[in-house]
Design a protein around this motif. Structure first.
Motif, short mmCIF file in Angstrom:
data_model
loop_
_atom_site.label_atom_id
_atom_site.label_comp_id
_atom_site.label_asym_id
_atom_site.label_seq_id
_atom_site.Cartn_x
_atom_site.Cartn_y
_atom_site.Cartn_z
N ARG A 107 0.83 -1.20 0.00
CA ARG A 107 0.00 0.00 0.00
C ARG A 107 0.87 1.26 0.00
O ARG A 107 0.61 2.20 -0.75
CB ARG A 107 -0.87 -0.04 1.26
CG ARG A 107 -1.92 1.00 1.33
CD ARG A 107 -2.65 0.88 2.63
NE ARG A 107 -3.05 -0.49 2.92
CZ ARG A 107 -2.72 -1.13 4.05
NH1 ARG A 107 -1.99 -0.54 4.97
NH2 ARG A 107 -3.12 -2.36 4.25
N SER A 133 -7.33 2.09 5.18
CA SER A 133 -6.50 0.96 5.60
C SER A 133 -6.00 1.15 7.03
O SER A 133 -5.82 0.17 7.75
CB SER A 133 -5.33 0.79 4.65
OG SER A 133 -4.56 1.95 4.64
N GLU A 184 -9.99 -3.81 1.76
CA GLU A 184 -8.61 -3.84 1.27
C GLU A 184 -8.57 -4.10 -0.23
O GLU A 184 -7.64 -3.68 -0.92
CB GLU A 184 -7.82 -4.92 2.00
CG GLU A 184 -7.47 -4.56 3.43
CD GLU A 184 -6.30 -3.57 3.49
OE1 GLU A 184 -5.34 -3.77 2.74
OE2 GLU A 184 -6.38 -2.61 4.25
#
Lengths: 299, 657
Positions: A107, A133, A184
């Motif tokens: 990420r 997140s 996610e």
């Protein structure tokens, strides 16, 4: 080298892009369309690999590093998740922490690559990605900790082997992990992968500027991320049939993954996207579910 | 031990030398920086020796102070803290030698070097002192030297304000240390540390624990005693910020750990308290960091966050210790202590990087920067490594210490009863949230400052720093990277340090944890290999194909300007809005009231809640109270004579009573 250990790696590498095809076919069926071929994601990636690339003049080497680090990180995460009943190639005690943080590394670099383009749309997507997140992370780790408490181990491989849905806290954990899974992987109700407006996207907007092989890496990485998180959830549900039944376990995993894709397709067909303001509430709820599950596990 | 004293001597003498030639800036910088580097290199030898062999060196001689002797000692715990002191001080000195050249016509650099060397030496002395008086003297020299360094640019009002806040805060902290040492001394009959161990009964031990927590915690910057940190760190020159944030605040941690070793077996609520402080400091620190617009302010709040993580490690360790679970105690302590060194490396690196950015672009305002990675490739790469490390991501060193704390908490959380499992699962949740928010904060800091297009002319004209400023950053970045792969050697090497605190052998447990970290290393190597393979694969795929360049895609709009980019404030806005209850960001929006749009303005500002809600009212109250007392002071001589007469009369009456 044991095939057993590498089985999920092979399965993921081979079948991950198929999940997207299944989801899209389900959505098409709900809408009364025929839909794209099941193998569409493979075609897309193949097409992208053969193309050249266009890079924005604003970008630096970081933009080119993003897709590569992202794909590499998710591969490491994949190497930590086994087929139920066997031990993953990189398994060790405490690997669930590395699992969460490898996805974090993916990420981090995807977000930086997005910011490197200087586009406000991609900045917007990046901002939402890190926001959601950050809230999903506690839910994921608390959920895994609950399962670890039941299983009495901190290694994902042993943990998945030791559990099946037999207690109320596992149901709660599954609900929480399901929410984390959808968030996610940028699925509805958090993000609409098929939206046509950059303003409303999260994950898709971050990768607008990538092209050619870079974009293929990103597509593959995203597909693998679905597989990785999905196979953890499936591993928690599936009862284990002992190490000898590798083929049976693998087939069960594969079947369950396809089922998961069908469920995601159904969710996407029947639900609307949440308003952005509601998303944090759902994620905090997922964290609360995990926490509640942990409290239950202390009985 | 003599080598160590020699090192301190070299450092202090070079500072005095720099002071005597303070009219010649270049020479005094050479002497100051050179002496520091030499002294630190010499000092490193005994520190490493003690750390690796687990021996103890001590020196004790009589002195004229009451209660005890001049007593210094180098044990593994001291050596463990001395290592980053010497390492970062030397690198920051090299950097500072170049950094301060900008001020060579306006400032007396010799003075700055004098205080810098004094700060280094006093920090080392704090770690070595084994007598309360000596400790407090070193502690005060450290506070004063850093005060003068913070006040380096004292012609600026905000710098003066920051340095006074720091001065007040640090002395409030010391005010708690004095009674603590007195209680210890009164019971032990001496102010020498070797008599302190396990000398206090309850509830005196708990009182001392609280006093240590406040006194040392103020220096460390735990919430709610952190208010000086976001003021002082941005105000100081960058190499001093690096030193203060990287090392000086850790002397507070050293103090707490040392006192814990003296206090012995902790009560369960100590662990709860330290852990709670850690979680609160961590989460609030990173939230306030997200709301900052000033790059160094952001880093300063991140120090609060990282101190929080360290405290969480100590808290987990204390809980494990008092609950009788050695593995949790060892892993928590080791994780917290390892984070001390790790944070020294990456926070030092980040502050040096921020200093380079400031000198290149003449602003610390994140929203005025951008695109610097093309102008400053080395600084950019180093800052990126620091950013990944501070977010606790593999394969860098930040992950190791967080891994240990996670492992310790999870180990306890999955096996123990509710009284232990509940706080530990809180640690897991807190660490996960902090990790996610830190990643958000550092994608913002790195992404907005170094990536995209420059947002101001100054940023567009930036250039890479001089080699002497780049080299220390490269070394620190290499350190962060290499340490990330050496977990399986580093962690077992800490066994003497941890055993020394807990009083039981930690070697076996740390060897096992080192084994897990070996697996992490394998995963990290695999990661690098995959990255290398994919890079080659892409090169192969793109060979012979057309690789073009164009404008960034903006939905068909072909003339994007740099002002259209996402800014730091907009990037952090969703998070700051969600947590507006604690952050209380002030927003000011000005729009034209006419029918046709005209220029508008939007401003956000986040004040420190602790400062505004606790300290300002407190100090305003104190000011009011003292203002009342001012009626006694009229400035008229007659009144003062009257006071003297009244006092004398009073004394007379008391005498003949």
């Amino acid at each position: 080298m044991q095939t057993e250990a590498y089985m999920n790696l092979f399965l993921g590498l081979a079948f991950a892009p198929l999940l997207g095809g299944i989801i899209n076919r389900i959505k098409a069926a709900f809408a009364g369309r025929t839909g794209q071929p099941l193998l569409q994601q493979y075609y897309d990636m193949y097409k992208n690999i053969r193309k050249g690339a266009v890079y924005s003049r604003t970008t630096s080497w970081l933009f080119r590093a993003g897709p590569i680090v992202g794909l590499a990180s998710v591969l490491i995460a994949l190497a930590l998740v086994p087929v139920n009943g066997s031990t993953a190639p990189l398994a060790f005690t405490g690997d669930l922490i590395l699992f969460a943080y490898a996805l974090g590394l993916m990420r981090f670099f995807t977000v930086l690559a997005a910011l490197d383009t200087g586009s406000s749309f991609e900045g917007m997507g990046a901002s939402r990605e890190v926001f959601f997140s950050a809230l999903a992370e506690p839910a994921l780790l608390l959920g895994l900790a609950t399962v670890a408490r039941r299983a009495g181990t901190l290694s994902l491989s042993e943990l998945l082997a030791a559990t099946s849905v037999t207690s109320p806290e596992l149901v709660l954990v599954l609900a929480a992990l399901g929410i984390v899974f959808l968030c996610e992987n940028a699925r509805i109700p958090f993000d609409d992968p098929n939206t046509h407006l950059e303003l409303t996207m999260i994950h898709e907007v971050m990768v607008l500027d990538h092209s050619g092989p870079d974009f293929a890496f990103i597509q593959y990485g995203a597909a693998l991320k679905v597989w990785v998180l999905g196979s953890v959830i499936v591993g928690l549900i599936l009862p284990v049939a002992g190490g000898k039944f590798l083929l049976l376990n693998s087939a069960a995993l594969l079947g369950c993954m396809f089922m998961l894709a069908v469920i995601v397709g159904i969710i996407e067909s029947t639900m609307a996207r949440l308003r952005l303001l509601r998303v944090p509430q759902l994620l905090v709820a997922a964290g609360a579910l995990s926490l509640f599950a942990f409290i239950l596990s202390m009985r | 031990m003599l080598l160590l004293l020699l090192a301190l001597g070299i450092i202090v003498i070079s500072g005095c030398g720099a002071l005597t030639v303070c009219t010649r800036p270049r020479l005094s910088s050479c002497i100051g920086a050179g002496g520091t580097v030499l002294g630190c290199a010499v000092g490193m030898i005994p520190a490493l020796e003690v750390l690796l062999q687990g021996t103890i060196q001590s020196l004790r001689c009589a002195w004229s102070m009451p209660c005890g002797s001049f007593f210094i000692e180098l044990d593994p715990l001291s050596a463990f803290f001395l290592l980053p002191v010497f390492l970062l001080s030397a690198l920051a000195a090299v950097y500072g030698g170049q950094y301060l050249m900008k001020y060579k016509d306006t400032k007396r650099l010799g003075v700055a070097w004098f205080f810098y060397t004094l700060l280094v030496a006093s920090m080392a002395m704090v770690c070595l002192a084994r007598n309360a008086v000596l400790f407090l003297i070193a502690w005060e020299i450290m506070a004063l030297a850093s005060f003068f360094l913070v006040a380096f640019e004292n012609e600026k009002a905000e710098v003066r304000r920051a340095s006074w806040i720091y001065m007040v805060a640090t002395h409030l902290g010391t005010a708690c240390l004095l009674p603590m040492f007195l209680i210890f001394g009164a019971h032990a009959g001496s102010l020498d540390f070797d008599r302190f161990a396990h000398s206090l009964p309850q509830p005196l031990a708990s009182i001392c624990f609280i006093l240590a927590l406040i006194g040392f915690g103020t220096k460390a910057g735990i919430i709610p005693f952190h208010v000086w940190l976001p003021e002082a760190h941005p105000a100081a020159p960058s190499h001093v910020s690096a030193l203060m944030s990287g090392i000086m605040i850790k002397t507070g941690i050293y103090g707490i750990v040392r006192m814990l070793a003296f206090l012995g077996m902790p009560a369960l609520w100590w662990g709860w308290l330290v852990l709670a402080i850690g979680i609160i400091s961590g989460v609030l620190g990173v939230l306030f960091a997200l709301a900052q617009h000033d790059l160094k302010g952001l880093l300063a709040y991140h120090s609060v966050e990282n101190i929080g993580i360290i405290m969480m490690g100590l808290g987990v360790g204390l809980i494990g210790w008092s609950a009788g679970v050695p593995s949790v105690a060892i892993l928590g302590m080791a994780g917290g202590l390892l984070h001390v060194v790790n944070h020294a490396m990456f926070k030092g690196l980040l502050f040096l990087g921020a200093g380079s950015v400031f000198q290149a672009a003449h602003t610390r305002e994140i929203d005025h920067l951008g695109g610097l990675i093309k102008k400053m490739p080395y600084t950019g790469a180093c800052f990126l490594i620091g950013a990944v490390a501070i977010s606790g991501l593999p394969p860098l060193n930040g992950f190791l210490s967080e891994f240990l704390i996670y492992l310790g908490s999870l180990r306890g959380a999955i096996s123990m009863g509710a009284d232990v499992a509940v706080p530990l699962i809180g640690a897991v949740a807190g660490l996960a949230l902090i990790g996610g928010l830190a990643a958000a904060c550092f994608t913002k800091a790195f992404g907005i400052v170094f990536l995209g297009e420059p947002r101001s002319q100054a940023a567009a004209n930036a250039h890479e720093s001089r080699p002497l400023m780049v080299a220390p950053m490269l070394l620190l970045a290499a350190g962060c990277l290499v340490a990330g792969f050496l977990g399986m050697y580093i962690v077992p090497a800490m066994s003497e340090v941890v055993s020394g605190i807990l009083g039981f052998d930690a070697g076996h447990e740390l060897k096992i944890a080192g084994g897990y970290l070996g697996s992490v290393t394998i995963a990290s190597i695999a990661l690098l290999l995959v990255v290398a393979c994919l890079t080659l694969l892409r090169r192969f795929l793109l060979s012979g194909k057309e690789v073009g360049s164009g404008a960034t895609w903006d939905c068909g709009y072909a003339a994007p300007s740099s002002r259209m980019q996402y800014s730091a404030s907009s990037f952090a806005q969703p998070i700051t809005d969600l947590f507006k209850m604690v952050l209380r960001t002030e927003k000011r929006l000005q729009l034209s009231e006419q029918y046709f749009p005209a220029a508008g303005a939007f401003k956000t500002h986040t004040l420190d809640a602790g400062f505004e809600k606790i300290y300002r009212p407190l100090f305003e109250g104190a000011k009011c109270l003292f203002a009342r007392c001012a009626v006694l002071q009229h400035g008229s001589m007659h009144l003062y004579v009257l006071y003297i007469v009244i006092t004398l009369l009073g004394l007379l009456v008391w005498l003949v009573r």
